[in-house]
Motif scaffolding. Structure first.
Motif, PDB file in Angstrom:
ATOM      1  N   LEU A 148      15.902  41.790  48.531  1.00 53.81           N
ATOM      2  CA  LEU A 148      16.856  40.723  48.807  1.00 53.81           C
ATOM      3  C   LEU A 148      16.163  39.446  49.277  1.00 53.81           C
ATOM      4  O   LEU A 148      16.665  38.351  49.075  1.00 53.81           O
ATOM      5  CB  LEU A 148      17.865  41.185  49.863  1.00 53.81           C
ATOM      6  CG  LEU A 148      18.762  42.363  49.457  1.00 53.81           C
ATOM      7  CD1 LEU A 148      19.577  42.845  50.646  1.00 53.81           C
ATOM      8  CD2 LEU A 148      19.698  41.956  48.314  1.00 53.81           C
ATOM      9  N   ASP A 149      15.008  39.620  49.939  1.00 57.29           N
ATOM     10  CA  ASP A 149      14.272  38.467  50.465  1.00 57.29           C
ATOM     11  C   ASP A 149      12.786  38.778  50.412  1.00 57.29           C
ATOM     12  O   ASP A 149      12.215  39.334  51.348  1.00 57.29           O
ATOM     13  CB  ASP A 149      14.709  38.180  51.906  1.00 57.29           C
ATOM     14  CG  ASP A 149      13.980  36.982  52.516  1.00 57.29           C
ATOM     15  OD1 ASP A 149      13.262  36.284  51.763  1.00 57.29           O
ATOM     16  OD2 ASP A 149      14.118  36.763  53.735  1.00 57.29           O
ATOM     17  N   ASN A 150      12.151  38.435  49.283  1.00 51.32           N
ATOM     18  CA  ASN A 150      10.753  38.806  49.095  1.00 51.32           C
ATOM     19  C   ASN A 150       9.788  37.988  49.940  1.00 51.32           C
ATOM     20  O   ASN A 150       8.584  38.222  49.910  1.00 51.32           O
ATOM     21  CB  ASN A 150      10.361  38.704  47.614  1.00 51.32           C
ATOM     22  CG  ASN A 150      10.544  37.301  47.064  1.00 51.32           C
ATOM     23  OD1 ASN A 150      10.743  36.341  47.803  1.00 51.32           O
ATOM     24  ND2 ASN A 150      10.488  37.190  45.735  1.00 51.32           N
ATOM     25  N   LYS A 151      10.286  37.044  50.727  1.00 55.47           N
ATOM     26  CA  LYS A 151       9.438  36.250  51.615  1.00 55.47           C
ATOM     27  C   LYS A 151       9.501  36.748  53.057  1.00 55.47           C
ATOM     28  O   LYS A 151       8.936  36.113  53.948  1.00 55.47           O
ATOM     29  CB  LYS A 151       9.850  34.781  51.551  1.00 55.47           C
ATOM     30  CG  LYS A 151       9.645  34.141  50.172  1.00 55.47           C
ATOM     31  CD  LYS A 151      10.050  32.678  50.170  1.00 55.47           C
ATOM     32  CE  LYS A 151       9.843  32.048  48.790  1.00 55.47           C
ATOM     33  NZ  LYS A 151      10.230  30.612  48.775  1.00 55.47           N
ATOM     34  N   ASN A 152      10.175  37.862  53.254  1.00 54.17           N
ATOM     35  CA  ASN A 152      10.326  38.413  54.611  1.00 54.17           C
ATOM     36  C   ASN A 152       9.000  39.056  55.033  1.00 54.17           C
ATOM     37  O   ASN A 152       8.708  40.203  54.700  1.00 54.17           O
ATOM     38  CB  ASN A 152      11.458  39.445  54.635  1.00 54.17           C
ATOM     39  CG  ASN A 152      11.812  39.882  56.040  1.00 54.17           C
ATOM     40  OD1 ASN A 152      10.964  39.938  56.922  1.00 54.17           O
ATOM     41  ND2 ASN A 152      13.086  40.213  56.249  1.00 54.17           N
ATOM     42  N   GLN A 156       7.593  43.032  55.084  1.00 50.99           N
ATOM     43  CA  GLN A 156       6.407  43.399  54.306  1.00 50.99           C
ATOM     44  C   GLN A 156       5.391  44.150  55.173  1.00 50.99           C
ATOM     45  O   GLN A 156       4.815  45.154  54.751  1.00 50.99           O
ATOM     46  CB  GLN A 156       5.767  42.132  53.728  1.00 50.99           C
ATOM     47  CG  GLN A 156       6.569  41.474  52.617  1.00 50.99           C
ATOM     48  CD  GLN A 156       5.946  40.164  52.152  1.00 50.99           C
ATOM     49  OE1 GLN A 156       5.041  39.634  52.800  1.00 50.99           O
ATOM     50  NE2 GLN A 156       6.439  39.638  51.037  1.00 50.99           N
ATOM     51  N   THR A 157       5.183  43.651  56.382  1.00 49.15           N
ATOM     52  CA  THR A 157       4.228  44.287  57.289  1.00 49.15           C
ATOM     53  C   THR A 157       4.684  45.691  57.671  1.00 49.15           C
ATOM     54  O   THR A 157       3.898  46.649  57.651  1.00 49.15           O
ATOM     55  CB  THR A 157       4.052  43.429  58.558  1.00 49.15           C
ATOM     56  OG1 THR A 157       3.581  42.138  58.186  1.00 49.15           O
ATOM     57  CG2 THR A 157       3.058  44.076  59.516  1.00 49.15           C
ATOM     58  N   LYS A 158       5.961  45.816  58.027  1.00 45.19           N
ATOM     59  CA  LYS A 158       6.490  47.118  58.431  1.00 45.19           C
ATOM     60  C   LYS A 158       6.455  48.117  57.278  1.00 45.19           C
ATOM     61  O   LYS A 158       6.121  49.296  57.457  1.00 45.19           O
ATOM     62  CB  LYS A 158       7.916  46.964  58.960  1.00 45.19           C
ATOM     63  CG  LYS A 158       7.999  46.174  60.257  1.00 45.19           C
ATOM     64  CD  LYS A 158       9.446  45.909  60.657  1.00 45.19           C
ATOM     65  CE  LYS A 158       9.519  45.074  61.931  1.00 45.19           C
ATOM     66  NZ  LYS A 158      10.908  44.726  62.288  1.00 45.19           N
ATOM     67  N   LEU A 159       6.799  47.635  56.075  1.00 44.54           N
ATOM     68  CA  LEU A 159       6.772  48.524  54.913  1.00 44.54           C
ATOM     69  C   LEU A 159       5.352  49.012  54.642  1.00 44.54           C
ATOM     70  O   LEU A 159       5.135  50.206  54.365  1.00 44.54           O
ATOM     71  CB  LEU A 159       7.330  47.796  53.688  1.00 44.54           C
ATOM     72  CG  LEU A 159       7.321  48.583  52.368  1.00 44.54           C
ATOM     73  CD1 LEU A 159       8.157  49.844  52.508  1.00 44.54           C
ATOM     74  CD2 LEU A 159       7.845  47.723  51.219  1.00 44.54           C
ATOM     75  N   ALA A 160       4.380  48.109  54.739  1.00 43.84           N
ATOM     76  CA  ALA A 160       2.992  48.495  54.500  1.00 43.84           C
ATOM     77  C   ALA A 160       2.518  49.524  55.522  1.00 43.84           C
ATOM     78  O   ALA A 160       1.833  50.487  55.184  1.00 43.84           O
ATOM     79  CB  ALA A 160       2.102  47.254  54.544  1.00 43.84           C
ATOM     80  N   LEU A 161       2.917  49.348  56.786  1.00 44.54           N
ATOM     81  CA  LEU A 161       2.526  50.291  57.827  1.00 44.54           C
ATOM     82  C   LEU A 161       3.115  51.675  57.576  1.00 44.54           C
ATOM     83  O   LEU A 161       2.437  52.695  57.716  1.00 44.54           O
ATOM     84  CB  LEU A 161       2.975  49.771  59.201  1.00 44.54           C
ATOM     85  CG  LEU A 161       2.179  48.583  59.761  1.00 44.54           C
ATOM     86  CD1 LEU A 161       2.880  48.037  61.011  1.00 44.54           C
ATOM     87  CD2 LEU A 161       0.757  48.991  60.082  1.00 44.54           C
TER      88      LEU A 161
END
Length: 315
Positions: A148-152, A156-161
């Motif tokens: 929904l917001d690819n600039k979030n 992004q950081t939380k997903l990568a972790l």
């Protein structure tokens, strides 16, 4: 851990029933399964269950065979039936969660694991698996947020972790740990507690007192003497957020429900520091409803001259 590895590991942990003839037949089915003869093992399991429809272990083994054949829905039906007939057993709930996770049904997997923990609050495997499911569900939620917001940047950081923690990519089944099969065969209610490794020197009096306290605890459990069993625990003992009253009610129900219980302890190792101690051992539990073997650790404290249990964990 992949589902196929999970299934293979479970079979290695299967605990045989106590009746020799039945144990041999279930063992032979298990061996047939482990050799890869899935169709033959399933056919034999079905014939065995036609004569022994309530045998929990054979039903558990059938569920494993079906899952290994890729018949996930049929396996789910088997494990669901076990939870209905033996709601006090946490293992079928855990296996249901693994199967649901393989279908990306994470909400159902979460519910099954919560039931396993409610049934057995100190069930470490279910707690770990539930953490994996929560991580996977969080990964999916962050993935949707980024769609929904690819600039979030925060998402992004939380997903990568989370992806690094669970070691996978979005929409892959969450990892799960194996459990052992249950058995519903009666055995004699006799406690047998093996001593620690012998040595020429006599044990210190304090360690002897700790070992005696653990022996009394196991004997009370085997004798289904609830009052003596509960007396082995400190008055402020609690388990997984339950009140003492609720914990006592749960333990009383679980100890009095079986017709027979046998608790055996082996490989006892005690570490003492002043008025506190830690005891780790192999615990073999048998009843007419369940057979299981776990590694248990009891934390004890010296209170009013008596060693009492203040903490308890199982693996």
């Amino acid at each position: 851990m992949a589902l196929s590895r999970f299934l293979a590991a479970v079979v290695a942990c299967v605990i045989l029933a106590s009746t020799p003839v039945l144990a041999n037949e279930v063992q032979e089915i298990n061996q047939q399964f482990r050799k890869g003869d899935l169709n033959g093992a399933l056919d034999r399991a079905n014939r065995y269950l036609a004569k022994n429809p309530k045998d929990a272990q054979a039903r558990f083994l059938k569920g494993l065979i079906l899952a290994d054949q890729g018949k996930t829905n049929d396996a789910i039906t088997v494990f669901t039936g076990l939870t209905e007939d033996y709601p006090e057993l946490p293992e079928p709930y855990n296996n249901l969660a693994v199967l649901y996770a393989s279908q990306s049904k994470y909400e159902e997997a979460k519910n099954a694991l919560e039931m396993a923990i409610r049934t057995h609050p100190s069930y470490a495997t279910a707690h770990e698996n539930l953490g994996d499911i929560y991580a996977k569900m969080a990964s999916i939620a962050y993935d949707k947020a980024l769609a929904l917001d690819n600039k979030n940047a925060a998402a992004q950081t939380k997903l990568a972790l989370i992806q690094d923690m669970i070691g996978g990519q979005p929409r892959k089944p969450a990892a799960a740990k194996p459990v052992a099969a249950a058995s519903a065969k009666p055995v004699a209610a006799v406690a047998k507690v093996a001593a620690a490794d012998p040595s020429p020197a006599s044990p210190a009096p304090a360690n002897a007192g700790i070992e005696a306290a653990i022996t009394r605890w196991a004997q009370a459990w085997s004798a289904r003497d609830v009052d003596a069993y509960l007396a082995a625990y400190a008055s402020d003992f609690t388990a997984d957020g339950m009140t003492r009253a609720n914990w006592e009610a749960q333990r009383r129900a679980r100890i009095t429900a079986p017709k027979s219980i046998d608790v055996q302890i082996s490989d006892l190792k005690i570490e003492q520091q002043g008025d506190t101690a830690s005891a780790t051992f192999r615990q073999a539990y048998r009843s007419d409803r369940l057979n299981s073997t776990v590694t248990k650790t009891l934390k004890l404290a010296l209170q009013n001259g008596q060693w009492r249990i203040v903490g308890e964990t199982s693996q």
